[in-house]
Design a protein around this motif. Structure first.
Motif, PDB file in Angstrom:
ATOM      1  N   GLU A 284       0.857  -1.176   0.092  1.00 22.21           N
ATOM      2  CA  GLU A 284       0.083   0.226  -0.052  1.00 22.21           C
ATOM      3  C   GLU A 284       0.739   1.154   0.001  1.00 22.21           C
ATOM      4  OE1 GLU A 284      -3.425   0.594  -0.453  1.00 22.21           O
ATOM      5  OE2 GLU A 284      -3.515  -1.691  -0.793  1.00 22.21           O
ATOM      6  N   ALA A 285       1.904   1.200   0.766  1.00 19.34           N
ATOM      7  CA  ALA A 285       2.795   2.437   0.935  1.00 19.34           C
ATOM      8  C   ALA A 285       3.504   2.604  -0.652  1.00 19.34           C
ATOM      9  CB  ALA A 285       3.925   2.368   1.906  1.00 19.34           C
TER      10      ALA A 285
ATOM     11  N   ASP B  85     -14.175  -5.935   4.589  1.00 16.35           N
ATOM     12  CA  ASP B  85     -12.572  -6.262   4.959  1.00 16.35           C
ATOM     13  C   ASP B  85     -11.978  -4.728   5.794  1.00 16.35           C
ATOM     14  OD1 ASP B  85     -10.124  -6.761   5.047  1.00 16.35           O
ATOM     15  OD2 ASP B  85     -10.119  -7.382   2.942  1.00 16.35           O
ATOM     16  N   PRO B  86     -12.278  -4.725   7.055  1.00 11.98           N
ATOM     17  CA  PRO B  86     -11.927  -3.434   7.779  1.00 11.98           C
ATOM     18  C   PRO B  86     -10.188  -3.238   7.460  1.00 11.98           C
ATOM     19  CG  PRO B  86     -13.097  -4.836   9.139  1.00 11.98           C
ATOM     20  CD  PRO B  86     -13.057  -5.519   7.967  1.00 11.98           C
ATOM     21  N   ALA B  87      -9.268  -4.266   7.536  1.00  9.63           N
ATOM     22  CA  ALA B  87      -8.234  -4.107   7.409  1.00  9.63           C
ATOM     23  C   ALA B  87      -7.718  -3.629   5.972  1.00  9.63           C
ATOM     24  CB  ALA B  87      -7.228  -5.379   7.455  1.00  9.63           C
ATOM     25  N   LEU B  88      -8.476  -3.929   4.796  1.00  9.35           N
ATOM     26  CA  LEU B  88      -8.023  -3.552   3.763  1.00  9.35           C
ATOM     27  C   LEU B  88      -8.739  -2.118   3.582  1.00  9.35           C
ATOM     28  CD1 LEU B  88      -7.280  -3.492   0.560  1.00  9.35           C
ATOM     29  CD2 LEU B  88      -9.448  -4.716   0.293  1.00  9.35           C
TER      30      LEU B  88
ATOM     31  N   ARG C 229      -6.258   0.497   5.001  1.00 12.19           N
ATOM     32  CA  ARG C 229      -5.094   0.475   4.307  1.00 12.19           C
ATOM     33  C   ARG C 229      -5.318   1.464   3.090  1.00 12.19           C
ATOM     34  NH1 ARG C 229      -4.520  -4.914   4.904  1.00 12.19           N
ATOM     35  NH2 ARG C 229      -5.089  -5.481   2.892  1.00 12.19           N
ATOM     36  N   LEU C 230      -6.573   1.539   2.475  1.00 10.07           N
ATOM     37  CA  LEU C 230      -6.892   2.234   1.197  1.00 10.07           C
ATOM     38  C   LEU C 230      -7.139   3.829   1.872  1.00 10.07           C
ATOM     39  CD1 LEU C 230      -9.355  -0.245  -0.568  1.00 10.07           C
ATOM     40  CD2 LEU C 230      -7.343   0.740  -1.264  1.00 10.07           C
ATOM     41  N   TRP C 231      -7.722   3.908   3.065  1.00  9.07           N
ATOM     42  CA  TRP C 231      -8.039   5.135   3.337  1.00  9.07           C
ATOM     43  C   TRP C 231      -6.458   5.727   3.805  1.00  9.07           C
ATOM     44  CZ3 TRP C 231     -12.204   7.486   2.777  1.00  9.07           C
ATOM     45  CH2 TRP C 231     -13.468   6.831   2.955  1.00  9.07           C
ATOM     46  N   LEU C 232      -5.762   5.001   4.367  1.00  4.64           N
ATOM     47  CA  LEU C 232      -4.094   5.521   4.650  1.00  4.64           C
ATOM     48  C   LEU C 232      -3.498   5.966   3.125  1.00  4.64           C
ATOM     49  CD1 LEU C 232      -2.014   6.469   6.472  1.00  4.64           C
ATOM     50  CD2 LEU C 232      -1.324   4.028   6.510  1.00  4.64           C
ATOM     51  N   ARG C 233      -3.609   5.122   2.228  1.00  2.00           N
ATOM     52  CA  ARG C 233      -3.370   5.458   0.898  1.00  2.00           C
ATOM     53  C   ARG C 233      -3.852   6.731   0.606  1.00  2.00           C
ATOM     54  NH1 ARG C 233      -4.033   1.956  -4.508  1.00  2.00           N
ATOM     55  NH2 ARG C 233      -4.241   0.436  -3.233  1.00  2.00           N
ATOM     56  N   ALA C 234      -4.954   6.897   0.488  1.00  6.97           N
ATOM     57  CA  ALA C 234      -5.720   8.058  -0.002  1.00  6.97           C
ATOM     58  C   ALA C 234      -5.105   9.324   0.798  1.00  6.97           C
ATOM     59  CB  ALA C 234      -7.372   8.146   0.071  1.00  6.97           C
ATOM     60  N   ALA C 235      -5.191   9.255   2.023  1.00  2.00           N
ATOM     61  CA  ALA C 235      -4.512  10.236   3.030  1.00  2.00           C
ATOM     62  C   ALA C 235      -3.007  10.657   2.699  1.00  2.00           C
ATOM     63  CB  ALA C 235      -4.615   9.550   4.229  1.00  2.00           C
ATOM     64  N   ARG C 236      -2.309   9.530   2.291  1.00  3.40           N
ATOM     65  CA  ARG C 236      -0.758  10.135   1.789  1.00  3.40           C
ATOM     66  C   ARG C 236      -1.050  10.722   0.589  1.00  3.40           C
ATOM     67  NH1 ARG C 236       1.556   4.252   4.055  1.00  3.40           N
ATOM     68  NH2 ARG C 236       2.725   5.144   5.661  1.00  3.40           N
ATOM     69  N   ILE C 237      -1.651  10.363  -0.451  1.00  5.71           N
ATOM     70  CA  ILE C 237      -1.838  11.023  -1.718  1.00  5.71           C
ATOM     71  C   ILE C 237      -2.158  12.395  -1.493  1.00  5.71           C
ATOM     72  CG2 ILE C 237      -3.130  10.916  -3.836  1.00  5.71           C
ATOM     73  CD1 ILE C 237      -2.963   8.077  -3.874  1.00  5.71           C
TER      74      ILE C 237
ATOM     75  N   TYR D 250      -7.935  14.892   3.805  1.00  2.00           N
ATOM     76  CA  TYR D 250      -6.633  14.160   4.480  1.00  2.00           C
ATOM     77  C   TYR D 250      -7.099  14.034   5.798  1.00  2.00           C
ATOM     78  CZ  TYR D 250      -2.012  14.062   6.643  1.00  2.00           C
ATOM     79  OH  TYR D 250      -0.901  13.614   7.186  1.00  2.00           O
ATOM     80  N   GLU D 251      -7.471  14.679   6.797  1.00  2.00           N
ATOM     81  CA  GLU D 251      -7.909  14.434   7.990  1.00  2.00           C
ATOM     82  C   GLU D 251      -9.097  13.480   8.159  1.00  2.00           C
ATOM     83  OE1 GLU D 251      -8.745  17.786  10.784  1.00  2.00           O
ATOM     84  OE2 GLU D 251      -6.976  18.899   9.599  1.00  2.00           O
ATOM     85  N   GLU D 252     -10.016  13.515   7.087  1.00  2.00           N
ATOM     86  CA  GLU D 252     -11.200  12.824   7.328  1.00  2.00           C
ATOM     87  C   GLU D 252     -10.644  11.317   7.021  1.00  2.00           C
ATOM     88  OE1 GLU D 252     -14.690  11.183   7.702  1.00  2.00           O
ATOM     89  OE2 GLU D 252     -13.954  12.932   8.360  1.00  2.00           O
ATOM     90  N   CYS D 253      -9.716  10.998   5.921  1.00  2.00           N
ATOM     91  CA  CYS D 253      -9.251   9.745   5.733  1.00  2.00           C
ATOM     92  C   CYS D 253      -8.371   9.099   7.008  1.00  2.00           C
ATOM     93  CB  CYS D 253      -8.450   9.868   4.566  1.00  2.00           C
ATOM     94  SG  CYS D 253      -9.078  10.179   2.891  1.00  2.00           S
ATOM     95  N   LEU D 254      -7.584  10.065   7.638  1.00  2.00           N
ATOM     96  CA  LEU D 254      -7.118   9.546   8.835  1.00  2.00           C
ATOM     97  C   LEU D 254      -7.888   9.202   9.852  1.00  2.00           C
ATOM     98  CD1 LEU D 254      -3.939  12.014   8.835  1.00  2.00           C
ATOM     99  CD2 LEU D 254      -3.922   9.460   8.107  1.00  2.00           C
ATOM    100  N   ARG D 255      -8.947  10.175   9.997  1.00  2.00           N
ATOM    101  CA  ARG D 255     -10.080   9.812  11.008  1.00  2.00           C
ATOM    102  C   ARG D 255     -10.761   8.178  10.614  1.00  2.00           C
ATOM    103  NH1 ARG D 255     -10.696  15.276  11.589  1.00  2.00           N
ATOM    104  NH2 ARG D 255     -11.925  15.319   9.800  1.00  2.00           N
ATOM    105  N   ARG D 256     -11.030   7.993   9.371  1.00  2.67           N
ATOM    106  CA  ARG D 256     -11.604   6.764   8.914  1.00  2.67           C
ATOM    107  C   ARG D 256     -10.614   5.687   9.308  1.00  2.67           C
ATOM    108  NH1 ARG D 256     -16.245   7.014   5.342  1.00  2.67           N
ATOM    109  NH2 ARG D 256     -16.813   8.993   5.092  1.00  2.67           N
ATOM    110  N   VAL D 257      -9.360   5.752   9.121  1.00  7.48           N
ATOM    111  CA  VAL D 257      -8.268   4.709   9.454  1.00  7.48           C
ATOM    112  C   VAL D 257      -8.403   4.373  10.923  1.00  7.48           C
ATOM    113  CG1 VAL D 257      -6.076   4.092   9.761  1.00  7.48           C
ATOM    114  CG2 VAL D 257      -6.612   5.328   7.654  1.00  7.48           C
TER     115      VAL D 257
END
Length: 181
Positions: free
Chosen positions: A40-41, A70-73, A76-84, A95-102
């Motif tokens: 994912e990274a 699949d909460p684990a997947l 990882r997807l929320w984190l990938r979106a946040a990083r982008i 960005y913050e919302e994606c991290l809060r979702r993780v």
């Protein structure tokens, strides 16, 4: 070596340097080919820069679709979106919302906690950091793990933001829990 490459690659990625992060993540993947976090990274390094917003939106839609099954997947997807989003736009509410979702999926996710605390800290939103950390502590049932986390959080307040009062608060909670145990 694979773990060191992963950590360096993720650190560079989270510092918004995807070009320097990619070779380290590729090396980590060569040593750990089934590591989902590395995959994912690396994917967060390889998005199309001309369509970064579309890519982030597609990833967020996919994360929302798989969240229940699949909460684990999804995490990882929320984190990938946040990083982008973090690489392309320094202060985006998504960005913050994606991290809060993780963190809604995994309150102890180290990277998401670090990145959200960093975002809040850059905006001097220290009370929100406290709320985030309190939630994190309350979700740990094991007494030793909770004490260790309280001590790490106390150290973080002292070292990262030189806030002795907040550091003392978390150290005090760690002591209270230790005495109670």
């Amino acid at each position: 070596k694979g773990e060191a490459e992963r950590l360096l690659g993720e650190t560079l990625l989270d510092a918004r340097d995807r070009d320097r992060a990619a070779p380290h993540l590729e090396a980590a993947l060569a040593l750990r080919p089934n590591d989902a976090e590395v995959i994912e990274a690396l994917a967060a390094c390889r998005y199309d820069r001309d369509d970064w917003l579309g890519e982030a939106e597609r990833i967020m839609e996919q994360a929302a679709r798989v969240g229940g099954s699949d909460p684990a997947l999804a995490g990882r997807l929320w984190l990938r979106a946040a990083r982008i989003l973090h690489i392309e736009v320094r202060a985006d509410p998504q960005y913050e919302e994606c991290l809060r979702r993780v963190l809604a999926l995994d309150a102890q996710h180290e990277t998401a906690n670090f990145l959200l605390e960093k975002a809040y800290g850059e905006q001097s939103r220290f009370d929100e950091i406290m709320i985030l950390q309190e939630r994190r502590v309350e979700q740990i049932s094991d007494e030793r793990d909770r004490i260790a986390l309280l001590r790490r959080i106390g150290a973080m307040w002292l070292v990262r933001w030189q806030d002795k009062e907040r550091a003392a608060y978390f150290y005090g909670r760690a002591l209270e829990d230790a005495y109670r145990g």
